[in-house]
Structures are given as structure tokens and as C-alpha cells.
Design a protein around this motif. Sequence first.
Motif, PDB file in Angstrom:
ATOM      1  N   PHE A  81     -61.744  23.822 -31.894  1.00  0.00           N
ATOM      2  CA  PHE A  81     -60.609  24.034 -31.640  1.00  0.00           C
ATOM      3  C   PHE A  81     -60.402  25.385 -31.031  1.00  0.00           C
ATOM      4  CE2 PHE A  81     -60.508  20.601 -34.713  1.00  0.00           C
ATOM      5  CZ  PHE A  81     -59.737  19.537 -33.961  1.00  0.00           C
ATOM      6  N   GLN A  82     -59.371  25.236 -29.899  1.00  0.00           N
ATOM      7  CA  GLN A  82     -59.127  26.622 -29.389  1.00  0.00           C
ATOM      8  C   GLN A  82     -58.577  27.655 -30.221  1.00  0.00           C
ATOM      9  OE1 GLN A  82     -56.531  25.775 -25.890  1.00  0.00           O
ATOM     10  NE2 GLN A  82     -56.460  27.830 -25.377  1.00  0.00           N
ATOM     11  N   SER A  83     -57.841  27.377 -31.247  1.00  0.00           N
ATOM     12  CA  SER A  83     -57.619  28.351 -32.363  1.00  0.00           C
ATOM     13  C   SER A  83     -58.350  27.621 -33.390  1.00  0.00           C
ATOM     14  CB  SER A  83     -56.157  27.963 -32.815  1.00  0.00           C
ATOM     15  OG  SER A  83     -55.832  26.839 -33.236  1.00  0.00           O
ATOM     16  N   GLY A 140     -41.837  13.054 -18.623  1.00  0.00           N
ATOM     17  CA  GLY A 140     -42.366  12.632 -17.199  1.00  0.00           C
ATOM     18  C   GLY A 140     -43.456  13.489 -16.320  1.00  0.00           C
ATOM     19  N   ARG A 141     -44.113  14.188 -17.110  1.00  0.00           N
ATOM     20  CA  ARG A 141     -44.970  15.208 -16.573  1.00  0.00           C
ATOM     21  C   ARG A 141     -46.373  14.591 -16.699  1.00  0.00           C
ATOM     22  NH1 ARG A 141     -46.816  20.627 -17.897  1.00  0.00           N
ATOM     23  NH2 ARG A 141     -48.036  21.032 -16.084  1.00  0.00           N
ATOM     24  N   THR A 142     -47.009  14.373 -15.481  1.00  0.00           N
ATOM     25  CA  THR A 142     -48.586  13.881 -15.301  1.00  0.00           C
ATOM     26  C   THR A 142     -49.188  15.110 -15.582  1.00  0.00           C
ATOM     27  OG1 THR A 142     -47.861  12.234 -14.180  1.00  0.00           O
ATOM     28  CG2 THR A 142     -50.312  12.566 -14.318  1.00  0.00           C
ATOM     29  N   GLY A 192     -56.455  26.389 -14.434  1.00  0.00           N
ATOM     30  CA  GLY A 192     -55.526  27.294 -14.911  1.00  0.00           C
ATOM     31  C   GLY A 192     -54.699  27.067 -16.176  1.00  0.00           C
ATOM     32  N   SER A 193     -54.097  28.032 -16.858  1.00  0.00           N
ATOM     33  CA  SER A 193     -53.356  27.869 -18.004  1.00  0.00           C
ATOM     34  C   SER A 193     -52.416  26.543 -18.030  1.00  0.00           C
ATOM     35  CB  SER A 193     -52.882  29.204 -18.641  1.00  0.00           C
ATOM     36  OG  SER A 193     -52.543  28.904 -19.776  1.00  0.00           O
ATOM     37  N   GLY A 194     -52.628  25.618 -19.049  1.00  0.00           N
ATOM     38  CA  GLY A 194     -51.505  24.546 -18.750  1.00  0.00           C
ATOM     39  C   GLY A 194     -51.988  23.357 -17.789  1.00  0.00           C
ATOM     40  N   GLY A 195     -53.207  23.584 -17.474  1.00  0.00           N
ATOM     41  CA  GLY A 195     -53.684  22.584 -16.419  1.00  0.00           C
ATOM     42  C   GLY A 195     -54.508  21.495 -17.390  1.00  0.00           C
ATOM     43  N   GLY A 196     -54.219  21.444 -18.529  1.00  0.00           N
ATOM     44  CA  GLY A 196     -54.669  19.742 -19.094  1.00  0.00           C
ATOM     45  C   GLY A 196     -56.021  20.071 -19.837  1.00  0.00           C
ATOM     46  N   LYS A 197     -56.653  21.243 -19.895  1.00  0.00           N
ATOM     47  CA  LYS A 197     -58.000  21.227 -20.439  1.00  0.00           C
ATOM     48  C   LYS A 197     -58.053  20.727 -21.962  1.00  0.00           C
ATOM     49  CE  LYS A 197     -58.334  25.694 -19.410  1.00  0.00           C
ATOM     50  NZ  LYS A 197     -56.827  25.837 -18.880  1.00  0.00           N
ATOM     51  N   THR A 198     -57.197  21.337 -22.824  1.00  0.00           N
ATOM     52  CA  THR A 198     -57.121  20.815 -24.211  1.00  0.00           C
ATOM     53  C   THR A 198     -56.825  19.501 -24.406  1.00  0.00           C
ATOM     54  OG1 THR A 198     -56.647  23.216 -24.668  1.00  0.00           O
ATOM     55  CG2 THR A 198     -55.993  21.424 -26.312  1.00  0.00           C
ATOM     56  N   THR A 199     -55.835  19.173 -23.566  1.00  0.00           N
ATOM     57  CA  THR A 199     -55.379  17.565 -23.270  1.00  0.00           C
ATOM     58  C   THR A 199     -56.653  16.664 -22.912  1.00  0.00           C
ATOM     59  OG1 THR A 199     -53.206  18.490 -22.724  1.00  0.00           O
ATOM     60  CG2 THR A 199     -53.728  15.838 -22.503  1.00  0.00           C
ATOM     61  N   LEU A 200     -57.377  16.951 -22.233  1.00  0.00           N
ATOM     62  CA  LEU A 200     -58.755  16.226 -21.581  1.00  0.00           C
ATOM     63  C   LEU A 200     -59.537  16.086 -22.935  1.00  0.00           C
ATOM     64  CD1 LEU A 200     -60.336  14.768 -19.628  1.00  0.00           C
ATOM     65  CD2 LEU A 200     -61.398  16.924 -19.310  1.00  0.00           C
TER      66      LEU A 200
HETATM   67  N1  LIG Z   1     -48.238  17.207 -27.545  1.00  0.00           N
HETATM   68  C1  LIG Z   1     -47.589  17.650 -26.551  1.00  0.00           C
HETATM   69  N2  LIG Z   1     -46.168  17.271 -25.986  1.00  0.00           N
HETATM   70  C2  LIG Z   1     -45.785  17.792 -24.818  1.00  0.00           C
HETATM   71  N3  LIG Z   1     -46.486  18.288 -23.794  1.00  0.00           N
HETATM   72  C3  LIG Z   1     -47.661  18.831 -23.891  1.00  0.00           C
HETATM   73  C4  LIG Z   1     -48.436  18.401 -25.342  1.00  0.00           C
HETATM   74  N4  LIG Z   1     -49.626  18.896 -25.301  1.00  0.00           N
HETATM   75  C5  LIG Z   1     -49.834  19.602 -24.068  1.00  0.00           C
HETATM   76  N5  LIG Z   1     -48.623  19.621 -23.338  1.00  0.00           N
HETATM   77  C6  LIG Z   1     -48.349  20.004 -22.175  1.00  0.00           C
HETATM   78  O1  LIG Z   1     -49.466  19.743 -21.162  1.00  0.00           O
HETATM   79  C7  LIG Z   1     -49.805  20.588 -20.300  1.00  0.00           C
HETATM   80  C8  LIG Z   1     -51.260  20.925 -20.422  1.00  0.00           C
HETATM   81  O2  LIG Z   1     -51.615  21.604 -21.787  1.00  0.00           O
HETATM   82  P1  LIG Z   1     -52.979  21.797 -22.260  1.00  0.00           P
HETATM   83  O3  LIG Z   1     -52.805  22.377 -23.493  1.00  0.00           O
HETATM   84  O4  LIG Z   1     -53.842  20.762 -22.207  1.00  0.00           O
HETATM   85  O5  LIG Z   1     -53.624  22.990 -21.138  1.00  0.00           O
HETATM   86  P2  LIG Z   1     -54.637  23.669 -21.193  1.00  0.00           P
HETATM   87  O6  LIG Z   1     -55.347  23.693 -19.833  1.00  0.00           O
HETATM   88  O7  LIG Z   1     -55.536  23.558 -22.235  1.00  0.00           O
HETATM   89  O8  LIG Z   1     -53.940  25.026 -21.092  1.00  0.00           O
HETATM   90  P3  LIG Z   1     -54.632  26.668 -21.970  1.00  0.00           P
HETATM   91  O9  LIG Z   1     -55.579  27.244 -20.686  1.00  0.00           O
HETATM   92  O10 LIG Z   1     -53.246  27.634 -21.721  1.00  0.00           O
HETATM   93  O11 LIG Z   1     -55.080  26.361 -23.156  1.00  0.00           O
HETATM   94  C9  LIG Z   1     -48.860  21.738 -20.873  1.00  0.00           C
HETATM   95  O12 LIG Z   1     -47.839  22.075 -19.685  1.00  0.00           O
HETATM   96  C10 LIG Z   1     -48.555  21.538 -22.134  1.00  0.00           C
HETATM   97  O13 LIG Z   1     -47.262  22.001 -22.423  1.00  0.00           O
END
Ligand SMILES: Nc1ncnc2c1ncn2[C@@H]1O[C@H](COP(=O)(O)OP(=O)(O)OP(=O)(O)O)[C@@H](O)[C@H]1O
Length: 251
Positions: free
Chosen positions: A80-82, A13-15, A35-43
Motif C-alpha cells: 500500500f501507498q502508506s 459524477g467523476r470518471t 499525475g497525482s489524483g490520476g487514478g493510479k491507486t484506484t486502478l
Molecule cells: N473512495 C473514494 N471516494 C471518492 N473519491 C475517491 C475515492 N478514492 C479515490 N477518489 C478520487 O479519485 C481520484 C483518483 O484517486 P487515486 O488515489 O486513484 O489517485 P492517484 O493517481 O493514486 O494519486 P496519488 O499520485 O496522489 O497517489 C481522486 O480525485 C480521488 O479524490
Amino acid sequence: MIRTEALTKRFGGRTVLDSIDLSVGAGEIVSVMGGSGGGKTTLLRCIAGLIEPTSGRVEVDGVDVIQRPDEARRHLGMVFQSAALFDYLSVKENVLFGARRWSGLGPRELDRFAEEMLALVGLEGTGALMPAELSGGMRKRVGIARALAARPRVMLYDEPTTGLDPVTTYQIDRLIVDLRDRLGVTSLVVSHDVSSVFRVSDRVAFLEGGRLAFLGDPDEFESRGTDAMRELVRKAEARRFLESGDEGAGR
Ligand SMILES: Nc1ncnc2c1ncn2[C@@H]1O[C@H](COP(=O)(O)OP(=O)(O)OP(=O)(O)O)[C@@H](O)[C@H]1O
Ligand SMILES: [Mg+2]
């Protein structure tokens, strides 16, 4: 070269990304902060076609990433981040992982090509080492060399300098700018390192609460930025000051 339109990604449910419109022009270097968890890697993963957005569009070099991910990925390199190296393969084999299949090069040419890619990141002569023998910074650089082997027109870097010493950070920053200057590579760089961001970026994007809270010139960061952004910059600068001691002075 990169365009997202109303890019939205939800996990459960989380955007995590909420209607992101971001365009990066040819040869431009745009940094993504937040911020950490802000969606950067997801983008980055959505742009690279590694995960599918919930809705919206993504294009790389005019190719629809959701419809034609293989074609979109052809000229795209991702760091990749790692470092995400294959631990059972030598540095050389890590670098050649994709190139061995598509390059059509013979064994001697492949050797030379791997050495050329490693030289680009300052790791000449390390091809025979195994990942376990490398420092964190070297692993990151092998990851970059592998991405460069695809001869990318677009590079996506996920925290390429996090955890690296100032000298290696500077080398990687130089490399990102160099690849643009010499080869016209377009870059999207996720970074927490404020001094890196200011050194390399043409524009900065800031993700906050899943939205693009800021997109503009690094110079506008102070005046047009949000409180969260200024707080992040202040914290990063304070940390750098504490960590650097005297060695930061000459940079
Ligand atoms: N495959 C997934 N399934 C469920 N939730 C996910 C998945 N990938 C990421 N998330 C969630 O999406 C949110 C954003 O994650 P993301 O890795 O994009 O953050 P980030 O900005 O890269 O953080 P960081 O700076 O710590 O690397 C987090 O709350 C994470 O738990
Ligand atoms: Mg991340």
C-alpha cells in the motif's frame, strides 16, 4: 496474469478510470505513471478486488476478480501507498498477519518464516520492533515483506519507493526485479520515480485524464509520449538532480 477490459470507475459524477484495457504477462514488470489524483491507486485497488469497478472486467491469473475476489486475491500481494502497518503489532506479527491463518505452520516455523520474509527485504533481526520505532523506508519494506508472505504470483506496488533515499530505492528496485527473476512474480508498480521506472520496467503505462495515454517500452516514452508525460519526466529528473547533489553520480 493481469487483464483489465474497459475498466471504468466513477466516484460520484467523476470518471477516474475511463475504459482501461491493460494486460500484464507472466513475469512482466509494468510501471504505472501519471499525475497525482490520476487514478493510479484506484486502478490497483480495482485489480486487487478491494473496490468494485463501475463497469468493465478484471482478471488475475485467469480468475474474475469481481465474481470471485477471494480466489483472485489468494496469490496476490499488495504493497500500500502508506505502508498500512498495524501500529499495535510488532514487525513480526505484521508480517505474519495473513500467514498465521492460512499457512498451517507451527510457532517455531512461523518465526523462521517471518525472519525469511524480513531477510528478503533486508530487515533481518527486526521482528521484535514496533512500527513506531521504524523509519519510513523500513515501514515500506515491512509492508513488502507482509505482501510476500502470501507467496504471491502477482504483486501490486503502490509507490514502493516514494520518499525513500536513493540507496533504499535501489534496493527495492532490485528486489522487484529479483522476485521476477527468481520466482517469476508478475508486478504492476505505481511510481513517480522516473529513474526507478526506467530501471525496472519492461513496459510503462501512463494514465492521463482517466485514460491510458501510453502503454509501451520505456524507450518509446520520449518519441511516442504525450506532452504531459514528457513534462512529468523532466520535472522528476530536475527534482532528482537538485536532491541528489553528488551522491547520484555513481548510481
Ligand atoms: N473512495 C473514494 N471516494 C471518492 N473519491 C475517491 C475515492 N478514492 C479515490 N477518489 C478520487 O479519485 C481520484 C483518483 O484517486 P487515486 O488515489 O486513484 O489517485 P492517484 O493517481 O493514486 O494519486 P496519488 O499520485 O496522489 O497517489 C481522486 O480525485 C480521488 O479524490
Ligand atoms: Mg495513489
